[in-house]
Motif scaffolding. Sequence first.
Motif, PDB file in Angstrom:
ATOM      1  N   ASP A  35       0.951  -1.305   0.006  1.00 14.59           N
ATOM      2  CA  ASP A  35      -0.109  -0.012  -0.061  1.00 14.59           C
ATOM      3  C   ASP A  35       0.897   1.373   0.010  1.00 14.59           C
ATOM      4  N   ASN A  36       1.933   1.119   0.910  1.00 14.21           N
ATOM      5  CA  ASN A  36       3.001   2.472   0.818  1.00 14.21           C
ATOM      6  C   ASN A  36       3.478   2.579  -0.561  1.00 14.21           C
ATOM      7  N   ILE A  37       3.830   1.619  -1.143  1.00 15.38           N
ATOM      8  CA  ILE A  37       4.663   1.421  -2.342  1.00 15.38           C
ATOM      9  C   ILE A  37       3.887   2.308  -3.453  1.00 15.38           C
ATOM     10  N   GLU A  38       2.371   1.847  -3.391  1.00 12.33           N
ATOM     11  CA  GLU A  38       1.414   2.331  -4.244  1.00 12.33           C
ATOM     12  C   GLU A  38       1.323   3.911  -4.117  1.00 12.33           C
ATOM     13  N   GLN A  39       1.428   4.302  -2.888  1.00  9.67           N
ATOM     14  CA  GLN A  39       1.104   5.769  -2.521  1.00  9.67           C
ATOM     15  C   GLN A  39       2.318   6.561  -2.992  1.00  9.67           C
ATOM     16  N   PHE A  40       3.498   5.909  -2.795  1.00  9.03           N
ATOM     17  CA  PHE A  40       4.809   6.683  -3.322  1.00  9.03           C
ATOM     18  C   PHE A  40       5.012   6.726  -4.704  1.00  9.03           C
ATOM     19  N   ILE A  41       4.773   5.763  -5.396  1.00  3.80           N
ATOM     20  CA  ILE A  41       4.699   5.616  -6.873  1.00  3.80           C
ATOM     21  C   ILE A  41       3.665   6.771  -7.372  1.00  3.80           C
ATOM     22  N   GLN A  43       2.837   9.545  -6.107  1.00  8.12           N
ATOM     23  CA  GLN A  43       3.445  10.529  -5.749  1.00  8.12           C
ATOM     24  C   GLN A  43       4.493  11.125  -6.989  1.00  8.12           C
ATOM     25  N   GLY A  44       4.825  10.137  -7.842  1.00  9.44           N
ATOM     26  CA  GLY A  44       5.755  10.369  -8.907  1.00  9.44           C
ATOM     27  C   GLY A  44       7.324   9.586  -8.762  1.00  9.44           C
ATOM     28  N   LEU A  45       7.363   8.906  -7.853  1.00  5.43           N
ATOM     29  CA  LEU A  45       8.638   8.321  -7.332  1.00  5.43           C
ATOM     30  C   LEU A  45       8.792   6.858  -8.415  1.00  5.43           C
ATOM     31  N   ASP A  46       9.877   6.775  -8.750  1.00  5.52           N
ATOM     32  CA  ASP A  46      10.023   5.368  -9.465  1.00  5.52           C
ATOM     33  C   ASP A  46      10.013   4.122  -8.704  1.00  5.52           C
ATOM     34  N   GLU A  47       9.797   3.163  -8.967  1.00  5.98           N
ATOM     35  CA  GLU A  47       9.375   2.073  -8.266  1.00  5.98           C
ATOM     36  C   GLU A  47      10.432   1.406  -7.173  1.00  5.98           C
ATOM     37  N   LYS A  48      11.886   1.781  -7.496  1.00  8.90           N
ATOM     38  CA  LYS A  48      12.911   1.176  -6.695  1.00  8.90           C
ATOM     39  C   LYS A  48      12.961   2.096  -5.708  1.00  8.90           C
ATOM     40  N   THR A  49      12.846   3.229  -5.822  1.00 12.54           N
ATOM     41  CA  THR A  49      12.830   4.435  -4.847  1.00 12.54           C
ATOM     42  C   THR A  49      11.490   4.359  -3.935  1.00 12.54           C
ATOM     43  N   ALA A  50      10.454   4.006  -4.633  1.00  9.62           N
ATOM     44  CA  ALA A  50       9.264   3.828  -3.735  1.00  9.62           C
ATOM     45  C   ALA A  50       9.390   2.789  -2.815  1.00  9.62           C
ATOM     46  N   ILE A  51       9.832   1.685  -3.345  1.00  9.30           N
ATOM     47  CA  ILE A  51      10.319   0.102  -2.337  1.00  9.30           C
ATOM     48  C   ILE A  51      11.241   0.745  -1.277  1.00  9.30           C
ATOM     49  N   ILE A  52      12.038   1.416  -1.419  1.00 15.74           N
ATOM     50  CA  ILE A  52      13.042   1.945  -0.222  1.00 15.74           C
ATOM     51  C   ILE A  52      12.349   2.724   0.663  1.00 15.74           C
ATOM     52  N   LYS A  53      11.419   3.710   0.265  1.00 15.70           N
ATOM     53  CA  LYS A  53      10.837   4.717   1.023  1.00 15.70           C
ATOM     54  C   LYS A  53       9.874   4.007   1.842  1.00 15.70           C
ATOM     55  N   ALA A  54       9.030   2.938   1.361  1.00 14.90           N
ATOM     56  CA  ALA A  54       8.160   2.363   1.867  1.00 14.90           C
ATOM     57  C   ALA A  54       8.505   1.411   2.972  1.00 14.90           C
ATOM     58  N   THR A  55       9.509   0.676   2.865  1.00 15.88           N
ATOM     59  CA  THR A  55      10.243  -0.047   3.790  1.00 15.88           C
ATOM     60  C   THR A  55      10.761   0.790   4.922  1.00 15.88           C
ATOM     61  N   GLU A  56      11.422   2.086   4.529  1.00 14.80           N
ATOM     62  CA  GLU A  56      12.148   2.768   5.518  1.00 14.80           C
ATOM     63  C   GLU A  56      10.917   3.393   6.614  1.00 14.80           C
ATOM     64  N   CYS A  57       9.663   3.572   5.886  1.00 17.50           N
ATOM     65  CA  CYS A  57       8.677   4.114   6.852  1.00 17.50           C
ATOM     66  C   CYS A  57       8.209   3.169   7.722  1.00 17.50           C
ATOM     67  N   MET A  58       8.310   1.645   7.610  1.00 14.18           N
ATOM     68  CA  MET A  58       7.973   0.786   8.590  1.00 14.18           C
ATOM     69  C   MET A  58       8.659   0.835   9.926  1.00 14.18           C
ATOM     70  N   GLY A  59       9.980   1.391   9.790  1.00  9.18           N
ATOM     71  CA  GLY A  59      10.699   1.283  11.105  1.00  9.18           C
ATOM     72  C   GLY A  59      11.819   0.493  11.099  1.00  9.18           C
ATOM     73  N   ASP A  60      12.147  -0.052  12.578  1.00  2.00           N
ATOM     74  CA  ASP A  60      13.232  -1.025  12.762  1.00  2.00           C
ATOM     75  C   ASP A  60      12.595  -2.332  12.571  1.00  2.00           C
ATOM     76  N   PRO A  61      12.999  -3.446  12.004  1.00  2.00           N
ATOM     77  CA  PRO A  61      12.479  -4.348  11.853  1.00  2.00           C
ATOM     78  C   PRO A  61      12.447  -5.385  13.226  1.00  2.00           C
ATOM     79  N   ILE A  62      13.512  -5.167  13.890  1.00  2.00           N
ATOM     80  CA  ILE A  62      13.675  -5.977  15.081  1.00  2.00           C
ATOM     81  C   ILE A  62      12.841  -5.538  16.357  1.00  2.00           C
ATOM     82  N   GLU A  63      12.746  -4.148  16.340  1.00  2.00           N
ATOM     83  CA  GLU A  63      11.588  -3.416  17.308  1.00  2.00           C
ATOM     84  C   GLU A  63      10.289  -3.863  16.823  1.00  2.00           C
ATOM     85  N   ILE A  64       9.890  -3.851  15.540  1.00  2.00           N
ATOM     86  CA  ILE A  64       8.590  -4.241  15.246  1.00  2.00           C
ATOM     87  C   ILE A  64       8.359  -5.604  15.804  1.00  2.00           C
TER      88      ILE A  64
END
Length: 435
Positions: A35-41, A43-64
Amino acid sequence: MHYNNDKFIQKVCEQIGFKAARKGIEQELKAHIDDNIEQFIAQGLDEKTAIIKATECMGDPIEIGEALNRIHRPQTEWGVISLVILLSIFGIGTMFFIGDLPAGSSSIFGKKQIVYAILGMGFLVGIYLFDYMKLCKYGRKIFLSGIILTITTVLFGTNENGILCLKMGEITFTTAFICNLMFMIYVIAELSKCRGEGIIAFLKICSLCAISLILLFFNMAFALSLIMLIVYAIILTVAAIKGHFNYEKRWSYICATWGISVISLIALIPHMMLINYNPHNSEYSTNMVSKYLEGSQWIGKSAFLNAHGWRYLPKHWADYFLTIIITNFGWIIGCLIISFLIVLFSIMIFRTLNLKNTYGFYLSVGIVVYLIINFVLNILITMGYVNNLDCNLSFISFGGTDYLNNIFVVGLFLSVWRRNLIMPSDMYSSLTHYN
């Protein structure tokens, strides 16, 4: 940083100790990231950048992962387990103190019950760890297996005290209990799949219930047929109250359920009495049970027992095990056993109302109602109000098949409760609130 969403999800799931919860969490995280990837795309971001930002937005994987691990833990209802073990121990212990019964020395039955209890505890652990949703998946095959087992019993079984059984060497199985569980599992599986489908679904479930009851009747399980008629009626009533078929017409479904049940009951009872009723045995059982109970004290042995022993106890003595307890130990012990069973059922009811998965909820309703109806019927038998029906006191009375059957349904209940936090929440209403 985790720029690969698959590696991010893998890292999160590594922190979750309950492996059965991982699949659902993986799906949930992937859906959220997508869902986050679709939102970033958008907004005009390319797919690779959208994946990076979508993953970053999730936070630290160990804490989650650690946070999710605290939430998605298996649940164990120790109150139910403790009471089942306590009741089983008391049932076994009772047999070593009551002396000679009409069928032989009670200590022999006590030793056999120890074997059943050991098997039962292993069975309980196995069913508790088992994923009950697999029963829903293979429900039709389970139902057909029950039909085959019923036909085999009717054709090749032996009649022991009015009950059809299958023998394997020295071991005797009352297959009606096994078949009944197979039928109920499938009926509830089909019920959970037909939400919102109206009259067609209602008639389908009613037909499956009717087939199940007819097969039990052919298996000469008359008391079980009566119990399951009430169980199915209550399951359908709960489903109707929750608007499972159609919320606007829920009262029509409730009236139809109990109309069919009452008509079936009117047809069933006279036929049962015609086949299974023996006036002499019925009058004898009632008189003897009354004599044993009338002489009972608050603590200690009944005066009638001291004078005559167990020689006048009805031959189907296992159905009168509560009578035996009260007569041999006193009313206080009998009331204590009843209290333990009431507490057990109360815990199970409370947990059932907190279940969030449709199949698990209706399965638990069926299990709890089944145990409660058995309990009530056995009390009526104990007090001499009902005769010529067989119904043991759960976890207390002697009998391998009946004991293991009760252990199985409790284990199934515990399996449902264990996975309540990881099952998808599809219970769209409670019994008292509608969306």
